[in-house]
Scaffold this motif. Structure first.
Motif: not given
Length: 671
Positions: A360, A375-376, A380, A382-383, A387, A449, A452-453, A467
């Motif tokens: 991030v 950010l998801i 995706p 990294t998310s 998670l 989570f 942030t996402f 990404e």
């Protein structure tokens, strides 16, 4: 051939050689790839050899090198305990090296990181292998200085220099405490070698003092409250893959030092030692996660979460001490195995989470969660990996964090077997603290989570994120897979830890591989059992059925329309649920006592165009009540001692003469 200590020492020599190579080629364009590639290969070799030693239940091997003190040399030893922690260190080092192959290409000052990264890994390996007090302390200080250099890699950034200074002071304090502890253990002609210390008798008063010094020395490096103040400063200041090593691995080296001395070298413990370690662990767990909940800086949040997990490990070690002192071998093995399992688990999911935070940071340049969000959709892969880490660290099945904390609570439930009323009262109380910490950890990582996402991007940098590279993703997904495998196949891990428990506690948990359907049975089937694989199958089937029925029968009945914006036609991303608002209920419950939190509302009167404002004042009571007065006292005495620099020659000679006479009198009285 069973690996021996000599092969591990050769791996350390290779890491030190990589340090020299990094110094020689630190201006080369390919230095990042060469250094991290070399540390990746060396760490994998060292991990494989340590793991094969552990699986083979091999006998301990020793070696002496003609370096160090002239009459002593440097002793190194590989036994079951060292093999387990070497596996943790080198697996973490391999993951960080793989991540560094991608992350290092974005490093603004690689020449300040590359030489010290393999040196840091070598220092941690040497601490675990050391078999005499002098070598242990020398390697401990080498590890501390290498990690301090990595913390100072970005020393021009705000607060990083202060973080390095605080870390250096706390590391020096911890080394001094360890020096005094080994001085007590090695004094009176015992010798510096661990074998001599192990075989020598230790009086109860001496054992109690050594325990206190080890809690100060190893506890300061691990992050026990109130010795934790350096950790939330230094871990975020370092590059993210180094933060993962410091948080996920170096704190475990400190735990190794505590186990080696208190469980191995000191001999049979007293039950009072268990109470001290147990209470400190429970308090550390709750304080650490409360600090984490109040944070909006994602790397500081993860650093405070490390304090919570260290508290869980120490609480379990305190249980093991209490059970062992009362001759409850099976219960002691259960608590000790739970502590080691959580050591392994924490190295997995905390390294994964720091890698995610580094991704991030690389993509957005931001660590403040209030400036992220959404950010998801941009990251995706990294998310999803992040998670997995959040679910694992929240101790939710079927991931690994649940298993180790479940084993800790199984050990807590054995407290009625303890004969001392103090333990009968304190163990359930600390168990309640650990349960509270587990619940708060779940809330903390829902916040981490979600803010942030999820939702919408709160800043242009979050909206433009992309990404990260494949090496970084490979490191994250490798650790995510380990979190999953250790959660659904925990019996294999427990059986792998059996040689360590047998060597240190004298007992081990029952063989789990013999249980049907890969279940684990800590004590007896009549008490408890757990099957991570069946839980995973049930969760997957239930979720799949829920998704099927919702899409098959409910989706057509839903009327879709724009989301209600609380009265605003086009709400801004700033109107989303924020990290501060998420933490507000927790802050109002605990903040008044723990943080002395005060809310100040400035609500303008009708007709006043000023915006309403809410400000929250919070205080770090540990820093303000303990370290600030201590700092002022040090400066006060330093100013007074500074006058000694301006004495005349006559006064200097008089001072030297008075000091000499005083020392002679002390020696005469002592003898």
């Amino acid at each position: 051939m069973i690996p021996g200590v000599d092969q591990q020492v050769w791996c350390v020599a290779a890491l030190l050689g990589t340090t020299l190579l990094a110094i020689a080629a630190n201006r080369s364009n390919k230095s990042t790839t060469v250094v991290y590639g070399a540390t990746l290969v060396i760490s994998l070799i060292a991990f494989a050899r340590a793991l094969s030693f552990l699986v083979a239940h091999a006998e301990a091997t020793e070696m002496v090198l003609p370096i160090g003190l002239p009459w002593l040399g440097s002793h190194f030893r590989l036994d079951a305990l060292a093999a387990f922690f070497l596996a943790v260190v080198n697996l973490g080092g391999a993951a960080a090296s793989l991540y560094g192959l991608g992350y290092g290409s974005h490093e603004s000052a690689p020449h300040r990181v590359l030489p010290f990264f393999p040196a840091f890994l070598a220092g941690m390996n040497l601490v675990v292998l050391a078999d005499d007090a002098f070598t242990f302390l020398l390697c401990w200080e080498f590890m501390s200085l290498a990690s301090w250099a990595l913390v100072m890699a970005h020393h021009r950034e705000a607060d990083n220099a202060r973080a390095g200074y605080v870390y250096l002071v706390m590391a020096s304090f911890g080394t001094l405490a360890l020096l005094l502890a080994f001085g007590l253990l090695s004094g009176a002609g015992v010798g510096y070698g661990f074998a001599a210390i192990r075989s020598a008798p230790h009086a109860p008063s001496e054992a109690a003092l050594v325990l206190a010094l080890m809690l100060l020395g190893a506890g300061s490096k691990a992050g026990l409250v109130p010795l934790h103040v350096w950790l939330p400063l230094a871990h975020p200041a370092a590059p993210s893959h180094v933060s993962a090593l410091m948080s996920g691995v170096m704190t475990k080296v400190a735990i190794y030092g505590f186990i080696r001395v208190v469980f191995d070298l000191l001999g049979p413990p007293g039950w009072s030692a268990g109470i001290v370690v147990l209470v400190l662990g429970g308090a550390t767990a709750v304080m650490g996660i409360l600090y984490a909940l109040m944070e909006n800086d994602i790397k500081r949040l993860l650093a405070y979460s490390t304090i919570e997990n260290v508290g869980v490990i120490f609480a379990s070690l305190g249980l093991a001490l209490a059970f062992q002192a009362n001759g409850l071998g099976l219960a002691a093995a259960l608590a000790f195995t739970a502590a080691l399992f959580h050591v392994l688990n924490h190295s997995f999911f905390k390294s994964l989470l720091f890698f995610g935070a580094g991704a991030v940071l690389t993509s957005t340049g931001e660590r403040d969660m209030e400036k992220l969000g959404g950010l998801i959709h941009r990251m995706p892969l990294t998310s999803f990996a992040f998670l997995v880490g959040c679910v694992a660290i929240s101790a939710l099945p079927p991931f690994n964090g649940f298993v180790s904390e479940w084993l800790v609570f199984q050990a807590v439930l054995r407290s009625p077997d303890l004969p001392q009323w103090g333990l009968k009262i304190m163990v359930p109380a600390v168990g309640a603290l650990l349960a509270l910490a587990a619940a708060l950890a779940a809330a903390c990582f829902v916040k981490a989570f979600g803010v942030t996402f999820l939702g919408r991007a709160r800043s242009p940098v979050a909206a433009a994120a992309g990404e990260v590279d494949r090496c970084s993703l490979a490191a994250m997904y490798g650790l995510a897979a380990l979190c999953f495998l250790a959660g659904i196949l925990p019996g294999l891990v427990i059986d792998g830890l059996a040689p360590v428990a047998q060597a240190i506690i004298g007992h081990r948990m029952p063989v789990q591989a013999n249980d049907p359907w890969l279940s684990i049975v800590p004590i007896a089937e009549s008490r408890s059992s757990y099957n991570g694989l069946l839980v995973f199958v049930f969760i997957t089937a239930a979720a799949s059925l829920a998704v099927y029925f919702i899409h098959r029968f409910a989706s057509r009945a839903i009327r879709r329309g724009p989301a209600w914006g609380c009265g605003f036609a086009d709400p801004t991303p700033a109107a989303q649920y924020s990290g501060a608002s998420f933490a507000q209920p927790i802050r109002r419950v605990f903040g008044t006592l723990i943080f002395q939190a005060r809310e100040h509302v400035d609500m303008p009167s009708p007709g006043d165009p000023r915006p309403a404002r809410l400000t929250v004042d919070m205080h770090d009571l540990v820093w303000e009540r303990l370290y600030t007065p201590l700092t002022k006292a040090v400066w006060f005495f330093a100013d007074r001692l500074n006058q000694l620099q301006f004495l005349t020659i006559r006064r200097y000679l008089s001072l030297v003469f008075a000091t000499l006479v005083t020392l002679l009198l002390v020696l005469a009285i002592w003898s």
